[in-house]
Design an enzyme around this catalytic site. Structure first.
Site, PDB file in Angstrom:
ATOM      1  N   LYS A 116      25.251  -0.648   0.936  1.00 32.43           N
ATOM      2  CA  LYS A 116      24.895  -1.846   2.192  1.00 32.43           C
ATOM      3  C   LYS A 116      26.633  -1.931   1.406  1.00 32.43           C
ATOM      4  O   LYS A 116      27.410  -2.977   2.131  1.00 32.43           O
ATOM      5  CB  LYS A 116      24.758  -2.695   0.627  1.00 32.43           C
ATOM      6  CG  LYS A 116      23.295  -2.995   0.315  1.00 32.43           C
ATOM      7  CD  LYS A 116      22.790  -2.961   2.811  1.00 32.43           C
ATOM      8  CE  LYS A 116      21.360  -2.024   1.993  1.00 32.43           C
ATOM      9  NZ  LYS A 116      20.290  -2.300   3.729  1.00 32.43           N
ATOM     10  N   GLU A 200      28.608 -10.459  -5.936  1.00 34.17           N
ATOM     11  CA  GLU A 200      28.519 -10.959  -4.197  1.00 34.17           C
ATOM     12  C   GLU A 200      28.695 -12.931  -5.154  1.00 34.17           C
ATOM     13  O   GLU A 200      27.820 -12.928  -5.974  1.00 34.17           O
ATOM     14  CB  GLU A 200      28.024 -11.057  -3.610  1.00 34.17           C
ATOM     15  CG  GLU A 200      28.316  -9.990  -2.041  1.00 34.17           C
ATOM     16  CD  GLU A 200      27.127 -10.115  -1.685  1.00 34.17           C
ATOM     17  OE1 GLU A 200      25.835 -10.954  -1.430  1.00 34.17           O
ATOM     18  OE2 GLU A 200      27.237  -9.357  -0.638  1.00 34.17           O
ATOM     19  N   LYS A 201      29.357 -13.279  -4.775  1.00 31.43           N
ATOM     20  CA  LYS A 201      29.287 -14.958  -5.176  1.00 31.43           C
ATOM     21  C   LYS A 201      28.080 -15.288  -4.566  1.00 31.43           C
ATOM     22  O   LYS A 201      28.400 -15.265  -3.437  1.00 31.43           O
ATOM     23  CB  LYS A 201      29.873 -15.359  -4.320  1.00 31.43           C
ATOM     24  CG  LYS A 201      30.364 -17.210  -4.407  1.00 31.43           C
ATOM     25  CD  LYS A 201      31.130 -17.305  -5.046  1.00 31.43           C
ATOM     26  CE  LYS A 201      30.682 -18.999  -5.660  1.00 31.43           C
ATOM     27  NZ  LYS A 201      30.964 -19.601  -6.517  1.00 31.43           N
ATOM     28  N   HIS A 208      19.265 -18.100   6.162  1.00 33.87           N
ATOM     29  CA  HIS A 208      19.352 -16.191   7.272  1.00 33.87           C
ATOM     30  C   HIS A 208      19.486 -16.324   8.174  1.00 33.87           C
ATOM     31  O   HIS A 208      18.614 -16.282   9.471  1.00 33.87           O
ATOM     32  CB  HIS A 208      18.820 -15.748   6.496  1.00 33.87           C
ATOM     33  CG  HIS A 208      18.038 -14.069   6.276  1.00 33.87           C
ATOM     34  ND1 HIS A 208      18.085 -13.603   6.084  1.00 33.87           N
ATOM     35  CD2 HIS A 208      18.180 -13.828   8.373  1.00 33.87           C
ATOM     36  CE1 HIS A 208      18.264 -11.731   6.745  1.00 33.87           C
ATOM     37  NE2 HIS A 208      18.095 -12.452   7.780  1.00 33.87           N
ATOM     38  N   HIS A 235      10.931 -12.765   0.273  1.00 30.29           N
ATOM     39  CA  HIS A 235      11.938 -11.705   0.621  1.00 30.29           C
ATOM     40  C   HIS A 235      11.047 -11.396   2.313  1.00 30.29           C
ATOM     41  O   HIS A 235      11.874 -10.404   2.601  1.00 30.29           O
ATOM     42  CB  HIS A 235      12.418 -10.651   0.092  1.00 30.29           C
ATOM     43  CG  HIS A 235      12.979 -11.344  -0.804  1.00 30.29           C
ATOM     44  ND1 HIS A 235      14.841 -11.943  -1.021  1.00 30.29           N
ATOM     45  CD2 HIS A 235      13.347 -11.303  -2.545  1.00 30.29           C
ATOM     46  CE1 HIS A 235      15.027 -12.629  -2.474  1.00 30.29           C
ATOM     47  NE2 HIS A 235      14.519 -11.912  -2.920  1.00 30.29           N
ATOM     48  N   GLU A 275      23.276  -9.426   9.662  1.00 30.93           N
ATOM     49  CA  GLU A 275      22.556  -9.767   9.171  1.00 30.93           C
ATOM     50  C   GLU A 275      23.509 -11.131   8.458  1.00 30.93           C
ATOM     51  O   GLU A 275      24.524 -10.651   7.881  1.00 30.93           O
ATOM     52  CB  GLU A 275      22.010  -9.521   8.015  1.00 30.93           C
ATOM     53  CG  GLU A 275      20.309  -8.911   8.256  1.00 30.93           C
ATOM     54  CD  GLU A 275      19.198  -8.634   6.952  1.00 30.93           C
ATOM     55  OE1 GLU A 275      19.857  -8.771   5.634  1.00 30.93           O
ATOM     56  OE2 GLU A 275      18.205  -8.709   7.563  1.00 30.93           O
ATOM     57  N   GLU A 287      24.055  -7.931   5.256  1.00 26.08           N
ATOM     58  CA  GLU A 287      23.555  -6.198   6.269  1.00 26.08           C
ATOM     59  C   GLU A 287      23.249  -6.124   7.570  1.00 26.08           C
ATOM     60  O   GLU A 287      23.092  -7.208   7.990  1.00 26.08           O
ATOM     61  CB  GLU A 287      22.072  -5.861   5.339  1.00 26.08           C
ATOM     62  CG  GLU A 287      22.152  -6.047   3.898  1.00 26.08           C
ATOM     63  CD  GLU A 287      21.083  -6.133   3.499  1.00 26.08           C
ATOM     64  OE1 GLU A 287      19.716  -5.469   3.550  1.00 26.08           O
ATOM     65  OE2 GLU A 287      21.122  -6.074   2.307  1.00 26.08           O
ATOM     66  N   ARG A 291      17.212  -0.997  13.518  1.00 27.53           N
ATOM     67  CA  ARG A 291      16.169  -0.427  13.356  1.00 27.53           C
ATOM     68  C   ARG A 291      15.885  -1.342  14.450  1.00 27.53           C
ATOM     69  O   ARG A 291      16.246  -2.626  14.113  1.00 27.53           O
ATOM     70  CB  ARG A 291      14.732  -0.287  12.533  1.00 27.53           C
ATOM     71  CG  ARG A 291      14.715  -2.084  11.754  1.00 27.53           C
ATOM     72  CD  ARG A 291      13.530  -1.699  10.870  1.00 27.53           C
ATOM     73  NE  ARG A 291      13.731  -2.998  10.170  1.00 27.53           N
ATOM     74  CZ  ARG A 291      14.541  -3.137   9.309  1.00 27.53           C
ATOM     75  NH1 ARG A 291      15.415  -3.630   8.655  1.00 27.53           N
ATOM     76  NH2 ARG A 291      14.274  -4.911   9.347  1.00 27.53           N
ATOM     77  N   ARG A 337       4.613 -14.340  12.120  1.00 26.37           N
ATOM     78  CA  ARG A 337       3.871 -12.881  11.114  1.00 26.37           C
ATOM     79  C   ARG A 337       2.198 -13.594  10.546  1.00 26.37           C
ATOM     80  O   ARG A 337       2.693 -14.036   9.457  1.00 26.37           O
ATOM     81  CB  ARG A 337       4.415 -12.408  10.201  1.00 26.37           C
ATOM     82  CG  ARG A 337       5.930 -12.426  10.819  1.00 26.37           C
ATOM     83  CD  ARG A 337       7.120 -11.060  10.092  1.00 26.37           C
ATOM     84  NE  ARG A 337       8.002 -11.200  10.380  1.00 26.37           N
ATOM     85  CZ  ARG A 337       8.731 -10.278   9.743  1.00 26.37           C
ATOM     86  NH1 ARG A 337       8.528  -9.358   8.730  1.00 26.37           N
ATOM     87  NH2 ARG A 337      10.142 -10.062  10.131  1.00 26.37           N
TER      88      ARG A 337
HETATM   89  C1  MV4 Z   1      21.843 -13.764  -1.149  1.00 29.26           C
HETATM   90  C2  MV4 Z   1      21.635 -14.884  -1.406  1.00 29.26           C
HETATM   91  C3  MV4 Z   1      23.096 -15.900  -1.715  1.00 29.26           C
HETATM   92  N1  MV4 Z   1      23.882 -15.240  -1.905  1.00 29.26           N
HETATM   93  N2  MV4 Z   1      23.355 -13.971  -1.475  1.00 29.26           N
HETATM   94  C4  MV4 Z   1      19.307 -10.491  -0.105  1.00 29.26           C
HETATM   95  C5  MV4 Z   1      18.490 -10.269   0.933  1.00 29.26           C
HETATM   96  C6  MV4 Z   1      18.281 -11.027   0.886  1.00 29.26           C
HETATM   97  N3  MV4 Z   1      16.204 -10.795   1.542  1.00 29.26           N
HETATM   98  C7  MV4 Z   1      18.790 -12.630   0.537  1.00 29.26           C
HETATM   99  N4  MV4 Z   1      19.542 -11.627   0.067  1.00 29.26           N
HETATM  100  C8  MV4 Z   1      19.982 -12.793  -0.808  1.00 29.26           C
HETATM  101  N5  MV4 Z   1      20.958 -12.846  -0.546  1.00 29.26           N
HETATM  102  C9  MV4 Z   1      24.260 -14.210  -1.431  1.00 29.26           C
HETATM  103  N6  MV4 Z   1      25.805 -13.690  -2.228  1.00 29.26           N
HETATM  104  C10 MV4 Z   1      20.835 -15.575  -1.421  1.00 29.26           C
HETATM  105  C11 MV4 Z   1      19.357 -14.658  -0.696  1.00 29.26           C
HETATM  106  C12 MV4 Z   1      18.856 -14.632  -0.841  1.00 29.26           C
HETATM  107  C13 MV4 Z   1      17.565 -15.432  -2.240  1.00 29.26           C
HETATM  108  C14 MV4 Z   1      18.015 -14.865  -3.247  1.00 29.26           C
HETATM  109  C15 MV4 Z   1      17.457 -15.296  -4.181  1.00 29.26           C
HETATM  110  C16 MV4 Z   1      15.899 -15.379  -4.393  1.00 29.26           C
HETATM  111  C17 MV4 Z   1      15.354 -15.742  -3.392  1.00 29.26           C
HETATM  112  C18 MV4 Z   1      16.536 -15.563  -1.620  1.00 29.26           C
HETATM  113  C19 MV4 Z   1      15.660 -16.080  -0.443  1.00 29.26           C
HETATM  114  C20 MV4 Z   1      16.479 -15.717   0.472  1.00 29.26           C
HETATM  115  C21 MV4 Z   1      18.194 -14.948   0.565  1.00 29.26           C
END
Ligand code: MV4
Length: 447
Positions: A116, A200-201, A208, A235, A275, A287, A291, A337
């Protein structure tokens, strides 16, 4: 063009790839575990090879067995689908070392995007906006303290080789940083065999949003706009749509142009998805997926482009069949889905399908390997059908989705159809007023 392609996957995506192959006059080889003797992907394929026991490690991720199956059947190319070995750079490299073609990007690009930090650095250097954070893995707590102070709390600790949100820790104050680092590191170590973590901040309420690209090996790159994938739980995406309710045409064109320029510069080939987190009108790259994705039909509905066909053509060395000017994104599309799970508790619900009646009609597409009498095995992902609907605008598409969900009969097991019926009746959802955390509150799940 290839004469015969081995499909190293199962379920709906194996069917999806088979369909593209047969429309191109290409024969297919299915591989399957002992649990999938009666699976639809095996029935439809021209040939099939049993490659091992039900656990994925023993069959769908068994590289020697898959390569042997390709050799045995004289397949010349291998399509990995999604999941399983699809983003394993060693699998891609091994396929090429044995003289087969990997239907996907170069092993080097797969490897780069699996890291990443390397992916962020590469795309940032090509002008793509990224989330502020550490540029290298953080090792010492003092170093992490300095970086966190610089970018400002809250910060998020992420696994450099992670995915699926594993190993992520939100840190709101300096005194929590040391323990968050060690927790993230040990989770990364155990799940990804690599303990590297970075900062990361933390964006509190992002959406998303991902951009679909297609690139050939001659330097041609096109983008197909975005998919909004903010409706997710733990996720796992549940519903995706395009266009995003929050983007306008200018924003789409701007991010699309940035992305195609960067991907051309990288010399990337194949399908790819960038993403982004989207917050306060800004995109932040997080990211890149190398695929074909589960939700690719959303883009196919809007563009009328067969992304799997293009993927196969690109791997065979052909020029892209489309220039950016040929890409017209029309109307709106939504994908549900549908999984074999209890719609409230999400407890898995494998078992035998008694009755199966999928919806149809204008603007309705079902990607599924189900049939009446089929027994869903308990060993694999619970996705059983993707219901994708297309309409002229979002409200028409939502009405069509409601109609299609009402028609859908899957008897004998529990499915998440009732959850989607409840979701599309919700006012916030209908208004497009959701972020990545919205669904967790909607389903009221406590961890
Ligand atoms: C984040 C974020 C907030 N700030 N990155 C990264 C992988 C993806 N599946 C979820 N990700 C996130 N990355 C930054 N800098 C928020 C998410 C995020 C998330 C984070 C904590 C709890 C639940 C989440 C649900 C979706 C996205």
């Amino acid at each position: 063009m290839f004469e015969k392609v081995l499909i190293a996957n199962r379920g709906e995506i194996a069917l999806r790839i088979h369909r593209a192959c047969h429309e191109m006059g290409i024969k297919t080889v299915a591989v399957h575990s002992t649990a999938d003797e009666d699976a639809m992907h095996v029935r439809l394929a021209d040939e099939s090879v049993c490659i091992g026991a039900p656990p994925p490690r023993a069959s769908y991720m068994n590289v020697p067995a898959i390569l042997s199956a390709a050799a045995l059947t004289n397949a010349t190319a291998i399509h990995p689908g999604y999941g399983f070995l699809s983003e394993n750079p060693n699998f891609a490299a091994m396929i090429e070392e044995h003289g087969f073609t990997f239907i996907g990007p170069s092993p080097e690009h797969v490897r780069m995007m699996g890291d990443k930090l390397a992916a962020k650095a590469a795309l940032r250097d090509l002008g793509i906006p990224v989330v502020p954070g550490s540029e290298k893995p953080v090792v010492e707590t003092e170093e992490a303290m300095r970086i966190a102070e610089e970018i400002g709390y809250p910060v998020l600790v992420k696994a450099a080789h992670g995915g699926g949100g594993r190993g992520m820790q939100v840190v709101t104050a300096p005194q929590e940083l040391a323990s968050a680092l060690s927790m993230a590191r040990s989770e990364a170590e155990s799940h990804f065999k690599n303990g590297a973590v970075y900062l990361e901040k933390y964006l509190a309420t992002p959406r998303h949003i991902e951009i679909q690209v297609l690139a050939d090996m001659h330097g041609n790159v096109v983008h197909f706009g975005e998919r909004d994938c903010s409706i997710q739980r733990r996720h796992q995406k549940l519903l995706e749509e395009s266009p995003s309710p929050v983007l306008n045409a200018d924003q789409r064109e701007e991010i699309g142009a940035m992305v195609t320029a960067a991907i051309a510069n990288l010399g990337y080939r194949g399908v790819g998805t960038l993403e982004f987190l989207y917050a306060d009108g800004m995109f932040y790259f997080i990211e890149m997926n190398t695929r074909l994705q589960v939700e690719h039909p959303v883009t196919e509905m809007l563009s009328n482009v067969d992304l799997v066909r293009e993927q196969i053509r690109i791997a065979a060395g052909a020029q892209l069949g489309y220039r950016q000017n040929d890409v017209h994104l029309q109307g709106h599309a939504l994908e549900c889905r549908i999984t074999a799970e209890n719609p409230i508790t999400f407890a898995p619900s494998p078992g035998r399908i008694k009755d199966y009646h999928p919806p149809g009609g204008l603007g309705v597409r079902i990607d599924s390997a189900l049939y009446a009498g089929y027994a869903i095995p308990p060993y694999y992902d619970s996705l059983i059908a993707k219901l994708v609907v297309h309409g002229r605008n979002r409200s028409e598409t939502l009405m069509r989705l409601r109609r299609a969900l009402d028609e859908f009969v899957i008897d004998g097991i529990e499915t998440t159809i009732p959850l989607f019926q409840r979701l599309i009746a919700n006012k916030d959802f209908v208004n497009g007023a959701y972020d990545v955390h919205w669904l967790e509150r909607f389903v009221d799940v406590k961890d």
